[in-house]
Design a protein around this motif. Structure first.
Motif, PDB file in Angstrom:
ATOM      1  N   GLU A  27       0.987  -1.699   0.263  1.00  0.00           N
ATOM      2  CA  GLU A  27       0.244  -0.205  -0.030  1.00  0.00           C
ATOM      3  C   GLU A  27       0.958   0.887  -0.256  1.00  0.00           C
ATOM      4  O   GLU A  27       0.957   2.237  -1.000  1.00  0.00           O
ATOM      5  CB  GLU A  27      -0.914   0.431   1.075  1.00  0.00           C
ATOM      6  CG  GLU A  27      -1.733   1.129   1.939  1.00  0.00           C
ATOM      7  CD  GLU A  27      -2.625   1.527   1.250  1.00  0.00           C
ATOM      8  OE1 GLU A  27      -3.624  -0.016   0.004  1.00  0.00           O
ATOM      9  OE2 GLU A  27      -3.177   2.873   0.870  1.00  0.00           O
ATOM     10  N   THR A  75       2.942   1.837  -2.770  1.00  0.00           N
ATOM     11  CA  THR A  75       2.411   2.224  -4.392  1.00  0.00           C
ATOM     12  C   THR A  75       1.350   3.618  -4.341  1.00  0.00           C
ATOM     13  O   THR A  75       1.545   4.035  -5.140  1.00  0.00           O
ATOM     14  CB  THR A  75       0.674   1.081  -4.415  1.00  0.00           C
ATOM     15  OG1 THR A  75       0.914   0.181  -4.217  1.00  0.00           O
ATOM     16  CG2 THR A  75       0.024   1.217  -5.712  1.00  0.00           C
ATOM     17  N   VAL A  96       2.860   4.984  -7.806  1.00  0.00           N
ATOM     18  CA  VAL A  96       1.996   5.173  -8.998  1.00  0.00           C
ATOM     19  C   VAL A  96       1.067   6.569  -9.079  1.00  0.00           C
ATOM     20  O   VAL A  96      -0.182   6.971  -7.990  1.00  0.00           O
ATOM     21  CB  VAL A  96       1.755   3.796  -8.541  1.00  0.00           C
ATOM     22  CG1 VAL A  96      -0.186   3.893 -10.054  1.00  0.00           C
ATOM     23  CG2 VAL A  96       2.089   2.845  -8.292  1.00  0.00           C
ATOM     24  N   ILE A 119       1.895  -0.808 -13.354  1.00  0.00           N
ATOM     25  CA  ILE A 119       2.455  -1.416 -12.682  1.00  0.00           C
ATOM     26  C   ILE A 119       2.882  -3.201 -13.338  1.00  0.00           C
ATOM     27  O   ILE A 119       1.995  -4.429 -13.464  1.00  0.00           O
ATOM     28  CB  ILE A 119       2.252  -2.522 -11.096  1.00  0.00           C
ATOM     29  CG1 ILE A 119       2.114  -0.958 -10.511  1.00  0.00           C
ATOM     30  CG2 ILE A 119       2.901  -3.314 -10.130  1.00  0.00           C
ATOM     31  CD1 ILE A 119       1.071  -0.734  -9.282  1.00  0.00           C
ATOM     32  N   THR A 166      -4.964  -3.823  -3.937  1.00  0.00           N
ATOM     33  CA  THR A 166      -4.222  -2.715  -3.370  1.00  0.00           C
ATOM     34  C   THR A 166      -3.783  -1.613  -5.042  1.00  0.00           C
ATOM     35  O   THR A 166      -4.083  -0.389  -4.865  1.00  0.00           O
ATOM     36  CB  THR A 166      -3.056  -2.563  -2.900  1.00  0.00           C
ATOM     37  OG1 THR A 166      -3.251  -3.075  -1.797  1.00  0.00           O
ATOM     38  CG2 THR A 166      -2.434  -1.839  -2.620  1.00  0.00           C
ATOM     39  N   PHE A 167      -3.193  -2.433  -5.968  1.00  0.00           N
ATOM     40  CA  PHE A 167      -2.617  -2.074  -7.369  1.00  0.00           C
ATOM     41  C   PHE A 167      -4.299  -0.886  -7.917  1.00  0.00           C
ATOM     42  O   PHE A 167      -3.732   0.137  -8.403  1.00  0.00           O
ATOM     43  CB  PHE A 167      -2.274  -2.272  -8.435  1.00  0.00           C
ATOM     44  CG  PHE A 167      -0.603  -3.451  -6.951  1.00  0.00           C
ATOM     45  CD1 PHE A 167      -0.103  -2.378  -7.029  1.00  0.00           C
ATOM     46  CD2 PHE A 167      -0.041  -4.733  -7.715  1.00  0.00           C
ATOM     47  CE1 PHE A 167       0.973  -3.131  -6.117  1.00  0.00           C
ATOM     48  CE2 PHE A 167       1.059  -5.098  -7.268  1.00  0.00           C
ATOM     49  CZ  PHE A 167       1.635  -4.356  -6.098  1.00  0.00           C
ATOM     50  N   TYR A 192      -5.310   2.445  -6.507  1.00  0.00           N
ATOM     51  CA  TYR A 192      -4.468   3.772  -6.844  1.00  0.00           C
ATOM     52  C   TYR A 192      -4.689   3.544  -8.731  1.00  0.00           C
ATOM     53  O   TYR A 192      -4.004   4.624  -9.316  1.00  0.00           O
ATOM     54  CB  TYR A 192      -2.833   3.641  -6.181  1.00  0.00           C
ATOM     55  CG  TYR A 192      -3.235   3.849  -5.055  1.00  0.00           C
ATOM     56  CD1 TYR A 192      -2.883   4.922  -4.389  1.00  0.00           C
ATOM     57  CD2 TYR A 192      -2.993   2.771  -4.358  1.00  0.00           C
ATOM     58  CE1 TYR A 192      -3.339   5.728  -3.273  1.00  0.00           C
ATOM     59  CE2 TYR A 192      -3.042   3.090  -2.496  1.00  0.00           C
ATOM     60  CZ  TYR A 192      -3.545   3.950  -2.013  1.00  0.00           C
ATOM     61  OH  TYR A 192      -3.175   4.498  -0.759  1.00  0.00           O
ATOM     62  N   ALA A 240      -3.599   1.517 -10.954  1.00  0.00           N
ATOM     63  CA  ALA A 240      -1.960   1.268 -11.809  1.00  0.00           C
ATOM     64  C   ALA A 240      -3.295   0.762 -13.483  1.00  0.00           C
ATOM     65  O   ALA A 240      -4.493  -0.239 -12.262  1.00  0.00           O
ATOM     66  CB  ALA A 240      -1.744   0.819 -11.035  1.00  0.00           C
ATOM     67  N   TYR A 298       6.536  -5.661  -9.605  1.00  0.00           N
ATOM     68  CA  TYR A 298       5.870  -6.826  -8.433  1.00  0.00           C
ATOM     69  C   TYR A 298       5.844  -7.882  -8.185  1.00  0.00           C
ATOM     70  O   TYR A 298       5.120  -8.908  -9.223  1.00  0.00           O
ATOM     71  CB  TYR A 298       4.445  -6.328  -7.952  1.00  0.00           C
ATOM     72  CG  TYR A 298       3.944  -7.041  -6.756  1.00  0.00           C
ATOM     73  CD1 TYR A 298       4.364  -6.622  -5.470  1.00  0.00           C
ATOM     74  CD2 TYR A 298       2.941  -8.315  -6.753  1.00  0.00           C
ATOM     75  CE1 TYR A 298       4.069  -7.746  -4.209  1.00  0.00           C
ATOM     76  CE2 TYR A 298       2.760  -8.944  -6.038  1.00  0.00           C
ATOM     77  CZ  TYR A 298       3.107  -8.467  -4.652  1.00  0.00           C
ATOM     78  OH  TYR A 298       2.837  -8.902  -2.830  1.00  0.00           O
TER      79      TYR A 298
END
Lengths: 390, 390
Positions: free
Chosen positions: A104, A107, A111, A117, A130-131, A134, A136, A166
């Motif tokens: 978290e 990112t 980002v 990502i 989580t990605f 944001y 992404a 990642y």
């Protein structure tokens, strides 16, 4: 009734949450979660440690602490990552409320919406969420038995100019695969060549049943492109919520600013307990002690898989908590879930671990939370169910 | 060397962090922090509770828990908010890793970049940072002695169509002011009329030295427009990191999804300790016991202020941890900081609490972390310094 932020739109996750609710039903043999065995928890030792700490250092533990973490723990983490060939210092260490918090904070620090990502395909569901939160753009890179497909990774770096890659190189979630030494070295070279960063998530590294510990990707990282995440959830307790990020202080500084807003700092009591447990030497003995039961559970699961129908492919992990299964193509593991649960077995359909879905014939099985007897019974039920579908 | 996300640009906060580093220097009388008195911590009681909990329920405490929180604590929070006239249920309660996490999760759930958040002017610095990290546009609404200026609030709601209004109605940080009963009622009506939400942050409510407890804004909220945040940092311990959000389940569901990625759940050990402390009845006795020393410290600070130069205006809070000072206009409290620290007194210049800065002649003084003797000495030093500047 409420108007939520755009970033929340892709975050339903309701299907998976429904599955996890089943974990509360004790009549179900659950291969779905990622829970350590409760028998492995050092309750008595931690009871003693916590009482002693509060009596002797209550004023400090119960007061506000530094966002960067409990100072003694920032030191003692070095003992834990040394076996992965990482040399950490307090300045290169940020204590986390569980290693997921590192995903978290990293990112959020790096980002912008629309940034790419790269991740392994399949990968940890929580990271995907989580990605997405944001905004992404997620690009999956196929997995091979010895870790990510390097040619595909290079192509993806060239094409997408990602903010970072990642990876869970050791006993990957969900596949259980471990990235080879050579690939670890090459991944760092690629990050350097294509000017990108690596988020190395290693929550399972301490739980190895066979083979030798490999150096972390971060250990090859002369150019400070790797942020390494560790967790105490599988080796002491997930309920304490303690992990750590190890990497360049400039990256940690931004993560620390975000952690300030996130939770100010991790529970001092949890941090001090973990630190004292490491310093007493009990931590390293404990990790050795929890391996034999897990090894037996994994063996029971692999034995069950031997009699699965022809066309079933599965991984043989050297550690961690998960085995990954590809069933014959005509089987839809997601559609099969309801029947499996009726027969009192749960798992996670593999499709959820792919950023773009698909792969309906895959599933993830956890063996750490069930006894060998439960595993034998559960695997027989699954085998029967799959055979009926063929 | 690293390219950070755009959201990180306004988050330097270096000036304030430099001030907080001074808190480690024991030779400095610090009015800068917001630390409770260490003498107030119930170390012995919590040592007993934690050992007993780990012995009797170690398997559950050390295992993964629900993101929503430790089930018994979601219940017992109801006892704590009842005195604010809030009726909470477990379904309307999300346990937080400190109440600040509620600000983060609420903002992440609701705010798109460019959206407007209204806040009191001045307000809690940590909240300003969090709102900026989600690229909100912050609009401050002036404070009056009995809380936010309602006419200005209505005008701002009309003009800016904010996503929500952030308020600390009780013993506000930094001013110490408390919003009147009538204003609490009216704020809810305005939110209803202008179709906006309210984030009611109430970390200090339990620490009242005189006057009667007022009902929370949330208690007037028939239309579920208020999210209420509580904290155990001032009444038990900030080091445990436990708070809670109470509000509509639809809002909590999105916050829970974001909490899943943030830290999965709050430390079970911290949660279970807080719960057991409440259920034993010790919590309510303890809060009564910590008030007399704080009351004496506040009195010492107000006494010191009586002899400050003419033109000094300050608040007389009925509770909480802070007194707010406006010095004569020609004094720059930020510029004066270095000299104050040389003379071994620290405070926070008030300008940091204003989203748009300015107000250089203001400062915030904390009295909870110093003895009456330290306060007397520190206030004499500050008075002397200010007089030299006139």
């Amino acid at each position: 009734m409420y108007g939520f932020a755009e970033r929340m739109a892709p975050l339903n996750g309701s299907a998976i949450r429904e599955i996890f609710k089943l974990l509360g039903d004790k009549s179900i043999i659950s291969f779905a979660g990622g829970n350590p065995s409760e028998a492995s928890f050092p309750s008595e030792e931690l009871a003693e440690i916590s009482a002693q700490l509060l009596r002797e250092q209550g004023g400090r533990i119960l007061q506000y602490g530094a966002t960067e973490g409990w100072a003694p723990l920032r030191e003692s983490v070095a003992q834990v990552v040394a076996e992965r060939s990482i040399r950490s210092t307090p300045e290169r260490t940020l204590i986390l409320t569980g290693s997921s918090q590192g995903i978290e904070l990293f990112t959020k620090s790096l980002v912008n919406p629309g940034d790419v990502i790269l991740c392994e395909d399949p990968t940890f569901l929580g990271a995907i969420q989580t990605f997405r939160s944001y905004q992404a753009k997620l690009v999956g890179v196929p997995m091979e038995a010895d870790g990510v497909d390097l040619a595909a990774l290079e192509e993806a770096m060239k094409t997408h100019k990602p903010t970072f890659f990642y990876t869970i190189p050791t006993f990957q979630n969900p596949t259980g695969c471990t990235m080879s030494m050579e690939k670890r070295r090459r991944v760092v070279e690629l990050a350097q060549r294509y000017d990108t960063l690596i988020l190395e998530d290693d929550p399972y590294g301490g739980v190895r049943y066979e083979g030798k510990t490999l150096p972390a990707i971060a250990s090859f990282d002369a150019a400070d492109r790797v942020m390494h995440l560790i967790s105490f959830s599988k080796t002491i307790s997930p309920g304490l919520r303690v992990g750590a990020a190890i990497g360049h202080p400039d990256l940690l500084r931004k993560m620390t600013i975000n952690k300030q807003g996130a939770d100010t700092h991790t529970s001092n009591l949890s941090q001090a307990v973990v630190d004292a447990y490491i310093r007493s030497g009990q931590y390293f003995e404990h990790v050795q002690a929890i391996l034999p039961p897990y090894r037996a559970q994994l063996a029971a699961m692999l034995k069950g898989l031997e009699s699965f129908p022809a066309g079933t492919v599965y991984t043989r992990p050297e550690g961690g908590l998960f085995v990954w299964i590809e069933l014959p193509e005509q089987i839809d593991a997601q559609a099969m879930m309801d029947e499996a649960v009726q027969r009192k077995v749960a798992y996670v359909p593999g499709t959820f671990f792919y950023p773009d879905g698909g792969h309906k014939n895959t599933l993830r099985l956890n063996f750490s939370a069930s006894t060998p007897e439960q595993i034998e019974r559960g695997m027989a039920i699954l085998k029967q169910l799959i055979e009926e579908k063929l």
